[in-house]
Design a protein around this motif. Structure first.
Motif, PDB file in Angstrom:
ATOM      1  N   LEU A   1       9.726  42.502  17.212  1.00 20.52           N
ATOM      2  CA  LEU A   1       8.292  42.363  16.935  1.00 20.52           C
ATOM      3  C   LEU A   1       7.953  40.994  16.356  1.00 20.52           C
ATOM      4  O   LEU A   1       6.960  40.842  15.638  1.00 20.52           O
ATOM      5  N   HIS A   2       8.772  39.993  16.671  1.00 26.96           N
ATOM      6  CA  HIS A   2       8.393  38.623  16.321  1.00 26.96           C
ATOM      7  C   HIS A   2       7.169  38.227  17.150  1.00 26.96           C
ATOM      8  O   HIS A   2       7.118  38.483  18.352  1.00 26.96           O
ATOM      9  N   ARG A   3       6.210  37.608  16.502  1.00 23.85           N
ATOM     10  CA  ARG A   3       5.076  37.059  17.242  1.00 23.85           C
ATOM     11  C   ARG A   3       5.309  35.600  17.614  1.00 23.85           C
ATOM     12  O   ARG A   3       4.753  35.096  18.576  1.00 23.85           O
ATOM     13  N   SER A   4       6.102  34.923  16.815  1.00 21.65           N
ATOM     14  CA  SER A   4       6.366  33.507  17.033  1.00 21.65           C
ATOM     15  C   SER A   4       7.634  33.327  17.861  1.00 21.65           C
ATOM     16  O   SER A   4       8.726  33.670  17.414  1.00 21.65           O
ATOM     17  N   VAL A   5       7.470  32.772  19.065  1.00 20.76           N
ATOM     18  CA  VAL A   5       8.631  32.472  19.892  1.00 20.76           C
ATOM     19  C   VAL A   5       9.498  31.424  19.203  1.00 20.76           C
ATOM     20  O   VAL A   5      10.727  31.483  19.254  1.00 20.76           O
ATOM     21  N   VAL A   6       8.855  30.473  18.534  1.00 26.65           N
ATOM     22  CA  VAL A   6       9.598  29.410  17.850  1.00 26.65           C
ATOM     23  C   VAL A   6      10.526  29.999  16.792  1.00 26.65           C
ATOM     24  O   VAL A   6      11.690  29.608  16.669  1.00 26.65           O
ATOM     25  N   GLN A   7      10.016  30.977  16.027  1.00 27.64           N
ATOM     26  CA  GLN A   7      10.815  31.586  14.973  1.00 27.64           C
ATOM     27  C   GLN A   7      11.997  32.352  15.549  1.00 27.64           C
ATOM     28  O   GLN A   7      13.135  32.228  15.078  1.00 27.64           O
ATOM     29  N   ALA A   8      11.753  33.152  16.573  1.00 23.00           N
ATOM     30  CA  ALA A   8      12.831  33.941  17.178  1.00 23.00           C
ATOM     31  C   ALA A   8      13.835  33.059  17.911  1.00 23.00           C
ATOM     32  O   ALA A   8      15.038  33.337  17.922  1.00 23.00           O
ATOM     33  N   GLN A   9      13.350  31.965  18.504  1.00 25.52           N
ATOM     34  CA  GLN A   9      14.216  31.082  19.281  1.00 25.52           C
ATOM     35  C   GLN A   9      15.288  30.425  18.418  1.00 25.52           C
ATOM     36  O   GLN A   9      16.353  30.057  18.906  1.00 25.52           O
ATOM     37  N   LYS A  10      15.046  30.303  17.104  1.00 26.03           N
ATOM     38  CA  LYS A  10      16.015  29.648  16.221  1.00 26.03           C
ATOM     39  C   LYS A  10      17.366  30.361  16.271  1.00 26.03           C
ATOM     40  O   LYS A  10      18.419  29.720  16.227  1.00 26.03           O
ATOM     41  N   TYR A  11      17.351  31.684  16.349  1.00 29.35           N
ATOM     42  CA  TYR A  11      18.606  32.435  16.410  1.00 29.35           C
ATOM     43  C   TYR A  11      19.323  32.180  17.733  1.00 29.35           C
ATOM     44  O   TYR A  11      20.549  32.057  17.778  1.00 29.35           O
ATOM     45  N   TYR A  12      18.547  32.094  18.808  1.00 30.85           N
ATOM     46  CA  TYR A  12      19.130  31.820  20.120  1.00 30.85           C
ATOM     47  C   TYR A  12      19.656  30.394  20.183  1.00 30.85           C
ATOM     48  O   TYR A  12      20.704  30.133  20.774  1.00 30.85           O
ATOM     49  N   ALA A  13      18.943  29.458  19.550  1.00 32.26           N
ATOM     50  CA  ALA A  13      19.340  28.051  19.603  1.00 32.26           C
ATOM     51  C   ALA A  13      20.705  27.849  18.951  1.00 32.26           C
ATOM     52  O   ALA A  13      21.536  27.077  19.444  1.00 32.26           O
ATOM     53  N   ASP A  14      20.961  28.559  17.839  1.00 31.32           N
ATOM     54  CA  ASP A  14      22.251  28.423  17.155  1.00 31.32           C
ATOM     55  C   ASP A  14      23.402  28.849  18.062  1.00 31.32           C
ATOM     56  O   ASP A  14      24.489  28.270  18.032  1.00 31.32           O
ATOM     57  N   VAL A  15      23.162  29.907  18.854  1.00 36.05           N
ATOM     58  CA  VAL A  15      24.201  30.390  19.770  1.00 36.05           C
ATOM     59  C   VAL A  15      24.347  29.449  20.966  1.00 36.05           C
ATOM     60  O   VAL A  15      25.443  29.067  21.362  1.00 36.05           O
ATOM     61  N   GLU A  16      23.209  29.034  21.533  1.00 37.15           N
ATOM     62  CA  GLU A  16      23.236  28.230  22.747  1.00 37.15           C
ATOM     63  C   GLU A  16      23.868  26.863  22.531  1.00 37.15           C
ATOM     64  O   GLU A  16      24.598  26.352  23.375  1.00 37.15           O
ATOM     65  N   ILE A  17      23.604  26.250  21.367  1.00 39.15           N
ATOM     66  CA  ILE A  17      24.143  24.909  21.148  1.00 39.15           C
ATOM     67  C   ILE A  17      25.668  24.959  20.963  1.00 39.15           C
ATOM     68  O   ILE A  17      26.378  24.021  21.324  1.00 39.15           O
ATOM     69  N   GLU A  18      26.177  26.070  20.434  1.00 39.88           N
ATOM     70  CA  GLU A  18      27.631  26.215  20.278  1.00 39.88           C
ATOM     71  C   GLU A  18      28.318  26.295  21.640  1.00 39.88           C
ATOM     72  O   GLU A  18      29.450  25.832  21.814  1.00 39.88           O
ATOM     73  N   GLU A  19      27.630  26.906  22.616  1.00 33.09           N
ATOM     74  CA  GLU A  19      28.196  27.062  23.953  1.00 33.09           C
ATOM     75  C   GLU A  19      27.850  25.893  24.869  1.00 33.09           C
ATOM     76  O   GLU A  19      28.269  25.861  26.028  1.00 33.09           O
ATOM     77  N   ASN A  20      27.099  24.937  24.368  1.00 32.79           N
ATOM     78  CA  ASN A  20      26.683  23.796  25.184  1.00 32.79           C
ATOM     79  C   ASN A  20      27.915  22.990  25.622  1.00 32.79           C
ATOM     80  O   ASN A  20      28.713  22.559  24.788  1.00 32.79           O
ATOM     81  N   PRO A  21      28.112  22.765  26.935  1.00 27.54           N
ATOM     82  CA  PRO A  21      29.300  22.028  27.388  1.00 27.54           C
ATOM     83  C   PRO A  21      29.366  20.592  26.844  1.00 27.54           C
ATOM     84  O   PRO A  21      30.452  20.004  26.782  1.00 27.54           O
ATOM     85  N   ALA A  22      28.229  20.048  26.427  1.00 29.29           N
ATOM     86  CA  ALA A  22      28.241  18.683  25.897  1.00 29.29           C
ATOM     87  C   ALA A  22      28.997  18.599  24.577  1.00 29.29           C
ATOM     88  O   ALA A  22      29.372  17.499  24.150  1.00 29.29           O
ATOM     89  N   THR A  23      29.247  19.749  23.929  1.00 29.97           N
ATOM     90  CA  THR A  23      29.996  19.725  22.667  1.00 29.97           C
ATOM     91  C   THR A  23      31.496  19.571  22.904  1.00 29.97           C
ATOM     92  O   THR A  23      32.250  19.405  21.939  1.00 29.97           O
ATOM     93  N   ASP A  24      31.939  19.642  24.157  1.00 24.11           N
ATOM     94  CA  ASP A  24      33.370  19.566  24.466  1.00 24.11           C
ATOM     95  C   ASP A  24      33.736  18.267  25.195  1.00 24.11           C
ATOM     96  O   ASP A  24      34.758  18.198  25.906  1.00 24.11           O
TER      97      ASP A  24
END
Length: 346
Positions: free
Chosen positions: A320-343
């Motif tokens: 029930l988040h209304r803010s996509v920006v707020q909810a996206q923060k949790y996804y961003a933490d996961v996505e950046i860890e899996e980003n191939p540019a980190t390897d």
């Protein structure tokens, strides 16, 4: 806690004033009422300490400007009226230190002060151009790194270890139901969990589908007239049904205290009880009590959804988040860890 006495227009009759005050209280979430009460006490005490006067309606722009300035810097090494007022507030137990308050704290107190003006149908001094501009500068000057509400998200693997500590006593059944409901229904807040009544649990589909429905009468982002219904499936639904049956809850509060003799008491749990329960389960699971806070269940739901590849929009339907920006923060933490540019260096 008794709702705060709301500042209302002096021009109204006593009867109208009472009716309007009652309407504001009924139409405002309890958490907001409590915040208003605390903020009104603080604001009034600050003005008496700073100016030797009671609050005025409408308040003067110079007072609003001074409030922003007095709360925009560290007062430890700046003797004067601002420091004297802050020391008086510390002595009264309304302020902890002379350090600069968090910008969010200042924003909340200003929002409360503005709300009190709206109740009187008065313009807020914080809308004046100079005061508004100063507030923006003060927020930027006092900006600090975002601090998560929980040190760690309670993802599925950690949650499973907590669930394993729950036996089949009434206390164990209750704690299992709370943990699983809080996580699986979208990461519910403490107040949302303890506000649930038996009447809010729809069990018509449980026998055929293993599914129950939660009705949330009021949340931080929805009102009573919206009352979202959320599904709870599988093990989580079973945990809630096991608690209802074992505790013989036919109506009234869903989650209740359990005595030392393992007897269900006839009153609702307070929101802070969720923190106590979580600390107890963390300790039994061999984890530090400060490993996570109840908000970790909310953060854990969104983090796990990201890890499992669930679409953000689907997760937000439950959180029930209304803010996509707020909810996206949790996804961003996961996505950046899996980003191939980190390897790139292997």
């Amino acid at each position: 806690m008794r709702p705060p006495a709301l500042p209302l227009p002096h021009a109204l009759s006593d009867e109208d004033e009472a009716a309007l005050g009652d309407l504001f209280r009924k139409g405002t979430p309890d958490n907001t009422l409590r915040a208003w009460e605390r903020d009104l006490v603080y604001i009034a005490a600050w003005k008496r300490a700073r100016f030797g006067q009671d609050l005025a309606w409408p308040e003067e722009e110079r007072v609003a400007l001074r409030f922003v300035l007095d709360h925009a810097s560290d007062l430890s090494d700046t003797p004067g009226k601002a420091q004297d007022a802050a020391l008086a507030l510390i002595g009264a137990g309304l302020r902890r230190t002379l350090a600069c308050p968090a910008p969010a704290t200042l924003d909340r107190r200003i929002a409360s002060w503005r709300a009190f003006h709206r109740m009187r149908n008065l313009a807020s001094p914080f809308d004046a151009p100079l005061v508004a501009a100063t507030r923006i500068k003060a927020r930027r000057a006092a900006a600090r790194p975002r601090k998560p509400k929980s040190p760690r998200p309670l993802t599925r693997d950690v949650l499973e270890s907590l669930i394993e500590t729950c036996d089949y006593s009434l206390r164990g059944l209750r704690d299992r139901a709370i943990l699983m409901l809080a996580f699986a229904s979208g990461g519910r807040r403490r107040s949302e969990i303890t506000a649930l009544h038996r009447e809010d649990i729809g069990t018509g589909d449980y026998a055929t589908k293993g599914l129950i429905w939660l009705r949330l009468l009021e949340t931080k982002t929805t009102r009573k007239d919206e009352a979202p219904r959320l599904p709870l499936k599988g093990r989580a639904a079973k945990a809630v049904m096991d608690w209802i049956r074992a505790a013989a809850i036919a109506d009234g509060p869903l989650f209740r205290p359990v005595s030392q003799a393992d007897r269900v008491l006839d009153r609702r749990l307070k929101p802070d009880a969720i923190r106590v329960i979580l600390r107890h389960r963390l300790r039994l699971a061999g984890l530090p009590e400060d490993y996570a806070t109840p908000h970790g269940l909310r953060a854990g739901f969104l983090t796990q959804a990201a890890l499992d590849g669930a679409p953000l929009a689907a997760a937000m339907k439950l959180s029930l988040h209304r803010s996509v920006v707020q909810a996206q923060k949790y996804y961003a933490d996961v996505e950046i860890e899996e980003n191939p540019a980190t390897d790139l260096l292997g």
